[in-house]
Design a protein around this motif. Structure first.
Motif, short mmCIF file in Angstrom:
data_model
loop_
_atom_site.label_atom_id
_atom_site.label_comp_id
_atom_site.label_asym_id
_atom_site.label_seq_id
_atom_site.Cartn_x
_atom_site.Cartn_y
_atom_site.Cartn_z
N ASN A 148 -7.59 -26.02 26.06
CA ASN A 148 -6.40 -25.39 26.64
C ASN A 148 -5.79 -26.22 27.76
O ASN A 148 -5.04 -25.72 28.60
N TYR A 183 -7.14 -27.76 30.39
CA TYR A 183 -7.66 -27.71 31.76
C TYR A 183 -8.37 -29.03 32.07
O TYR A 183 -9.37 -29.37 31.45
N HIS A 184 -7.84 -29.78 33.03
CA HIS A 184 -8.39 -31.07 33.43
C HIS A 184 -9.44 -30.84 34.52
O HIS A 184 -9.11 -30.34 35.61
N ASN A 185 -10.68 -31.20 34.23
CA ASN A 185 -11.77 -30.89 35.15
C ASN A 185 -11.98 -32.00 36.19
O ASN A 185 -11.22 -32.96 36.28
N LYS A 191 -3.61 -23.23 36.09
CA LYS A 191 -3.74 -23.20 34.64
C LYS A 191 -4.35 -24.46 34.06
O LYS A 191 -5.15 -24.40 33.12
N CYS A 192 -3.97 -25.63 34.60
CA CYS A 192 -4.36 -26.90 33.99
C CYS A 192 -5.27 -27.75 34.86
O CYS A 192 -5.47 -28.94 34.58
N GLY A 193 -5.85 -27.19 35.90
CA GLY A 193 -6.77 -27.95 36.74
C GLY A 193 -6.10 -29.12 37.42
O GLY A 193 -5.01 -28.98 38.00
N CYS A 210 -11.38 -32.71 29.65
CA CYS A 210 -10.28 -31.78 29.41
C CYS A 210 -10.68 -30.80 28.31
O CYS A 210 -11.27 -31.20 27.30
N SER A 211 -10.36 -29.53 28.51
CA SER A 211 -10.69 -28.52 27.51
C SER A 211 -9.55 -28.40 26.51
O SER A 211 -8.48 -29.00 26.66
N ARG A 225 -4.22 -29.96 42.05
CA ARG A 225 -4.84 -28.93 41.21
C ARG A 225 -3.86 -27.78 40.97
O ARG A 225 -3.18 -27.32 41.89
#
Length: 225
Positions: free
Chosen positions: A104, A106-108, A127-129, A101-102, A124
């Motif tokens: 901001n 964003y869940h990869n 904005k947040c993956g 997770c970044s 998905r």
């Protein structure tokens, strides 16, 4: 909640700790450390969060944290359990040295892979993956086996009042009567360096806080309205 019961979040925290002790075993063969369970507010409107290395015991052990936002404790008990599994996925990846997770939020794909493996569904979002998760039928059955106590979550915090709400300042005159005087409080915006979170604080009040995401200290970003 019975009137004779103490006003306390102990039952909620105890129930969450009980679930966590069982759920970490679902990640075998990986061995997960038990996190510190907390209930506190958030400036970002999140349901909860995972934060690493937030606590230290007297024997110098460094412990991670999973927090639940008190405004959302009134949800269905299975939704609360789903939030715990979601945050345990972050704990599992962190323990394995995997960034999922970044800053901001964003869940990869690393988050998605482990979430699917434990039984969460993933959707998905732009904005947040892969942050939007839910319970599959199989994972819901595992939570049922824990016999979750919905009554443990009979106390939850009301959402904050709008900033435009008039605040009443009370004073006592010589006769002991309460004098109420309404006025609009001025607020100033504070942010962290990473722009992960912001907070509105009464004008003239200093905010001494650190962001749980980027670790930076909040600074005054905007003068009082």
């Amino acid at each position: 909640m019975a009137l004779c019961d103490p006003i306390s979040l102990r039952r909620a925290i105890g129930e969450l700790e009980r679930w966590a002790a069982e759920m970490v075993l679902w990640f075998k063969p990986q061995r997960l450390p038990l996190p510190v369970i907390t209930i506190q507010g958030s400036a970002r409107g999140a349901l909860g969060w995972f934060a690493w290395s937030r606590w230290e015991s007297r024997d110098a052990a460094i412990l991670d944290e999973i927090n639940f936002v008190p405004e959302h404790l009134g949800r269905d008990v299975f939704d609360i359990a789903e939030t715990l599994v979601h945050e345990l996925v972050h704990l599992a990846n962190f323990t394995a040295g995997i960034r999922d997770c970044s800053s901001n939020q964003y869940h990869n794909s690393h988050f998605q892979k482990r979430a699917l493996a434990i039984g969460l569904s993933c959707e998905r979002t732009p904005k947040c993956g892969w942050a939007k998760t839910g319970l599959t039928a199989g994972l819901r059955d595992r939570i049922v086996s824990l016999r979750p106590d919905a009554n443990a979550f009979d106390l939850f915090r009301l959402p904050p009042a709008p900033r435009s709400r008039l605040a009443a300042d009370a004073a006592v005159d010589g006769s002991g009567s309460v004098l109420v005087q309404s006025k609009t409080k001025k607020l100033a915006k504070w942010c962290c360096l990473g722009q992960c979170a912001s907070a509105w604080v009464a004008s003239g009040t200093e905010l001494h806080a650190e962001c749980l995401e980027c670790g930076s200290t909040f600074f005054r970003a905007q003068p009082a309205d």
